[in-house]
Design a protein around this motif. Structure first.
Motif, PDB file in Angstrom:
ATOM      1  N   LYS A 104      60.485  36.530  22.188  1.00  0.00           N
ATOM      2  CA  LYS A 104      60.833  37.648  23.051  1.00  0.00           C
ATOM      3  C   LYS A 104      60.201  38.955  22.563  1.00  0.00           C
ATOM      4  N   LYS A 105      60.225  39.173  21.262  1.00  0.00           N
ATOM      5  CA  LYS A 105      59.682  40.415  20.700  1.00  0.00           C
ATOM      6  C   LYS A 105      58.163  40.513  20.853  1.00  0.00           C
ATOM      7  N   ARG A 107      56.489  39.368  23.601  1.00  0.00           N
ATOM      8  CA  ARG A 107      56.115  39.404  25.017  1.00  0.00           C
ATOM      9  C   ARG A 107      55.807  40.835  25.440  1.00  0.00           C
ATOM     10  N   GLY A 109      56.503  42.242  28.322  1.00  0.00           N
ATOM     11  CA  GLY A 109      57.573  42.846  29.101  1.00  0.00           C
ATOM     12  C   GLY A 109      58.653  41.844  29.424  1.00  0.00           C
ATOM     13  N   LYS A 110      59.666  42.324  30.127  1.00  0.00           N
ATOM     14  CA  LYS A 110      60.819  41.484  30.438  1.00  0.00           C
ATOM     15  C   LYS A 110      60.442  40.285  31.313  1.00  0.00           C
ATOM     16  N   LEU A 111      59.481  40.478  32.194  1.00  0.00           N
ATOM     17  CA  LEU A 111      59.084  39.410  33.109  1.00  0.00           C
ATOM     18  C   LEU A 111      57.843  38.648  32.636  1.00  0.00           C
ATOM     19  N   LYS A 114      57.084  33.074  29.183  1.00  0.00           N
ATOM     20  CA  LYS A 114      57.802  32.602  28.004  1.00  0.00           C
ATOM     21  C   LYS A 114      56.964  31.625  27.190  1.00  0.00           C
TER      22      LYS A 114
END
Length: 186
Positions: A104-105, A107, A109-111, A114
């Motif tokens: 997650k860190k 990436r 952005g949020k979208l 994965k």
């Protein structure tokens, strides 16, 4: 005057090992890329040779090793580990479709995605329990895969039996491959 002794055989073990590495690399390249070996071979050659060298290191090379049933790796490191236990990760066929998890860190952005669509390129010896993978993206202009800088992670999903570099590449075939892998399109 006495000439050199054993001149032509001094380096025979090394030359034999290099020949075996070339043969394993060629076999893996053909398996992973099919008829596209000339297209992708120059891009993956070094990584493929490194993987083949790891595989050869876990075989018997000298006559003493063949007689004792021990591999070069076992002799060098005084261990009983085989290819699978020494690498601390599950081994797969080189070039198999792999999805590498992105923390997650890391990436954008949020979208963000994965996982990164990749091909499996072997164990990563620089990090414990880590896989080495080559990310691939669809190049719509040339209808081929674009290979990117290798990445590593301990979290991967390997889809056995699917070799993306050997398949014809279209937007539809990429979506079909993702569906077979049971992952969201990346």
């Amino acid at each position: 005057r006495v000439g050199e002794v054993d001149r032509h055989t001094d380096n025979s073990v090394v030359e034999n090992r290099n020949k075996i590495i070339e043969n394993i690399s060629a076999a893996n390249l053909i398996t992973a890329t099919g008829d596209n070996s000339e297209l992708y071979g120059p891009e993956v050659g070094c990584i493929l040779m490194e993987y083949a060298s790891q595989v050869v290191h876990h075989t018997c090379i000298t006559s003493e090793q063949k007689n004792s049933g021990r591999t070069a790796y076992q002799d060098q490191f005084h261990t009983d580990d085989d290819l699978f236990s020494a690498n601390e990760v599950a081994m797969h066929a080189w070039g198999t479709l792999t999805y590498v998890y992105v923390k997650k860190k890391d990436r954008e952005g949020k979208l963000s995605d994965k996982a990164i669509r990749s091909i499996w390129a072997g164990p990563n010896h620089g990090n414990a329990h880590s896989h080495y993978a080559i990310p691939i993206t669809f190049d719509s202009e040339n209808n081929k895969w674009k290979l990117h800088k290798p990445v590593h992670s301990h979290q991967v999903k390997v889809v056995q039996g699917i070799f993306p570099l050997a398949r014809p590449v279209t937007q539809a075939s990429v979506a079909d491959m993702d569906a077979m892998a049971n992952v969201d399109p990346i």
